[in-house]
Design a protein around this motif. Structure first.
Motif, mmCIF file in Angstrom:
data_model
loop_
_atom_site.group_PDB
_atom_site.id
_atom_site.type_symbol
_atom_site.label_atom_id
_atom_site.label_comp_id
_atom_site.label_asym_id
_atom_site.label_seq_id
_atom_site.Cartn_x
_atom_site.Cartn_y
_atom_site.Cartn_z
ATOM 1 N N ARG A 79 6.597 -0.584 5.967
ATOM 2 C CA ARG A 79 5.468 -0.818 5.073
ATOM 3 C C ARG A 79 5.693 -2.185 4.399
ATOM 4 N N ASP A 115 1.962 -7.153 5.571
ATOM 5 C CA ASP A 115 1.124 -7.260 4.364
ATOM 6 C C ASP A 115 1.948 -6.923 3.123
ATOM 7 N N ALA A 151 -1.596 -3.012 9.228
ATOM 8 C CA ALA A 151 -1.560 -3.149 7.769
ATOM 9 C C ALA A 151 -2.294 -1.953 7.157
ATOM 10 N N HIS A 152 -1.782 -1.373 6.096
ATOM 11 C CA HIS A 152 -2.336 -0.203 5.372
ATOM 12 C C HIS A 152 -2.199 1.086 6.180
ATOM 13 N N GLN A 185 0.847 -1.200 0.000
ATOM 14 C CA GLN A 185 0.000 0.000 0.000
ATOM 15 C C GLN A 185 0.882 1.250 0.000
#
Lengths: 444, 444
Positions: B112, B116, B422-423, B87
């Motif tokens: 990041r 994920d 996550a994100h 992302q």
């Protein structure tokens, strides 16, 4: 003055205007503070150069420039007010040529500030320059040119209070309003007020994965949209309780005068590029945009706005609002009612903060007063046509402050054309109006 | 394997993970295309290095990496799927350390993509690496690692179709889901689908002066807010006609399993930083975010969002939406119904365009099937604890595509913890789970 002399004077005036427009004096953006200050210095030099005593006065924000001739007892004192600050120029990509590199095409000059307000105030300065070249002025003159009009004249009120004696005058003239059409001299007898607020809705402490959390916590963007949707009813009226309580109805003669003005809904659509007219039921477009109050969203933002998608629940959302107000609405009272309304309608699961911004009172004067009639005569003499009487939708809050602090009425002698694109990309000003403004200033 | 050897292998694995995480392989942003491509190259080198035949396959978008051991007749074929794209990292200012400079603190790696999905897919690669170091694998193995998961796997469907024979397998394993809590092995038997759309509302051809025009033309920001407000009713349900028509009710055993899971509303608030839980009436928070569909605004923007104020009517406004879907909702049909709803509720005076984005089907499998039970045994053996059965709120649309194109079920063996972010900024992954993942991969 011979034709040749006049042309030379006009050429010099245009060269001046180009210099003046090159300063990116954007008052709302601290990144332009130095540009704004240099623009004030340029004005002081210009005003001194034509034979006035000019000074830059510091304020907690941007400076005020004041200039005057040698005052004599017995002569009436006229103050000409203007501003040298401009609106931000973005979106830059919609300008055909850069906003601070003036371009002349078919007798029209294109630049941010060309109409609002550098072109109009400089027209007055050149009118005075020409008159001074021919001898002494028949009036005591004060130029008051501020650098914060586009951010609500935040420091001018205090400046007026502190310099009440030095700024004593009989009448004030401002050219920061519009003509109803090319060649139609226009006397503006009313202005809308303004009240600004920023709303911030917060939810989660960070942007969340909308798959993992979506459905179980409130989304601040959704909540803000729901909140903003409560501002109007389906008839286009503002739905804030008490919003219309103090609104003065239009007099019958005003509705008749408005109906007589040139400019149709088709003109409005062509000027604005809007797909349709839309507004409060029961009023014409002219009435809606001059004599009726509004609630406008000037901008909003939340979450991901870049290319592609990002599957988040945004942590926060914000919106910028301005209310346009009419007599006898009070900005402070309207902002209080707006905040009450917003708190009452806040959807569950989020938090709201409301930050009040600048504000200004609406203004209305009697166009049939002595000064009003003198102004209309000057307009008629300059343009050789019947003078239109209008209310304007924009706000010059300082007009009410002049009335409150100096006890003086203001004459609004607009030179802007309907397609001037003030506050928009490709703002422009016809040189013809620039020169007419100089002439009008002399007649006055 | 002795303790010393294991530590060395784990150290190497962590060094690998750090390298992998340094690539800003943001698939949605064309500015990162080169980074994304280099990340795929790194994977090919890594997979080749452990003794697999690995290749980067171009697609119209980002490449797919495929690796395999020497396949033998008679052995079952297992495909392990993952993705190397991530992302976007913004808002950057909320990261404690830069998102692409991995930081390890108290046994947790922050970057990041750490959870994920780089940490989870690399755990499988290291499990295989360790197994290969000890001899041949007892299965035919295929790694399929794509670079477009975060933008809806736009090209993977066609890639599967084109390589149906080469990718033939008996079962697929994915670690891109979560554990209900630290130390609680979790088998995910359902996922939500997704459907994305961008709305653009246009009004005047340029930003207008809100004083001159305000009240007489529609404001696109106001219109979009009103439109977005029609997406939900006051009970937190999506108000689009027909939205719930195909939604399968939760079975009684599912509601019971959900009620038994660890994780309270207080945990949800603490993890999300939200001021309150909020959602559809009649469901628990767990049900709302896993087994019920949603309509989320992921972002919106209009007009002036900078410092101070700008008194304009914006020329346009846009919003990004995603719907999370549950069985048996169909993304295409939901987007059609959403567009019908939006057109029906569009306020007057503006124009609307709807741009459909990526979409993916929801997924549900029977956790009591043979493969499902094998997966639960591998999880139990790795973690030595009872396996939780859950549905997840996120979307891995490719799972449904695997079922459609390859005719194979997918086992979702999540290693992500509830606070993995996550994100979100400060995404993280415990090294303990990274190493457990390698172990689980070997058990499987």
């Amino acid at each position: 003055m011979s034709y040749a002399q006049s042309t030379t004077a006009e050429d010099h005036a245009v060269a001046d205007l180009i210099q003046f427009l090159k300063f990116p004096s954007v008052s709302t953006d601290p990144a332009h503070n130095a540009d704004t200050d240099q623009c004030a210095d340029w004005l002081v030099t210009k005003l001194t150069g034509i034979g006035l005593a000019a000074e830059k006065h510091p304020t907690p924000g941007h400076p005020v420039v004041v200039a005057r001739n040698q005052h004599k007892a017995g002569l009436p004192t006229v103050m000409i007010y203007g501003h040298y600050d401009v609106q931000p120029a973005d979106p830059l990509d919609l300008w055909q040529t850069p906003p601070f590199e003036p371009r002349i095409e078919n007798g029209v000059i294109y630049a941010r500030g060309s109409t609002d307000n550098k072109g109009q105030i400089l027209a007055h300065i050149h009118g005075v320059q020409q008159a001074l070249a021919e001898g002494e002025l028949p009036v005591n003159l004060i130029f008051l040119i501020e650098g914060e009009e586009e951010i609500g004249s935040v420091n001018l009120g205090a400046f007026l209070e502190a310099n009440r004696d030095a700024l004593k005058c009989d009448i004030i003239a401002i050219s920061d309003t519009g003509m109803v059409a090319k060649g139609h001299p226009t006397f503006t007898y009313g202005l809308r007020g303004i009240a600004a607020a920023e709303l911030r809705v917060t939810g989660p402490s960070v942007d969340l994965h909308s798959g993992i959390y979506g459905g179980a916590v409130a989304n601040p963007a959704t909540a803000l949209a729901q909140l903003l949707a409560t501002l109007h009813d389906k008839q286009g009226r503002v739905a804030i309780e008490g919003f219309y309580d103090e609104v003065r109805d239009l007099a019958e003669w005003e509705r008749e005068a408005a109906a007589k003005l040139p400019g149709t809904d088709a003109d409005l659509l062509s000027l604005s590029g809007s797909p349709a007219v839309y507004g409060e039921e029961g009023y014409t477009s002219t009435e809606r945009r001059t004599a009726r109050p509004t609630a406008e969203i000037n901008g909003f933002g939340s979450g991901y706005q870049g290319e592609g998608s990002k599957t988040i629940i945004p942590s926060k959302a914000m919106a910028k609002l301005t209310f346009r107000l009419v007599p006898d609405q009070n900005p402070k009272r309207i902002l209080e009612r707006a905040e009450n309304h917003l708190r009452k309608h806040l959807p569950p699961g989020v938090e709201l903060s409301v930050h009040c911004g600048h504000s200004g009172e609406p203004y209305l004067c009697d166009p049939h007063s002595t000064a009003g009639q003198a102004a209309q005569r000057a307009l008629q003499a300059t343009f050789g046509a019947e003078v239109a009487l209008i209310r304007e939708g924009g706000s010059i809050p300082i007009v009410q402050t002049f009335k409150d602090v100096l006890g003086v009425e203001t004459l609004l002698l607009g030179l802007a054309l309907p397609d001037c694109r003030a506050h928009s990309p490709n703002e422009n000003f016809p040189l013809e109006n620039f020169h007419a403004g100089a002439k009008m200033s002399r007649h006055l």
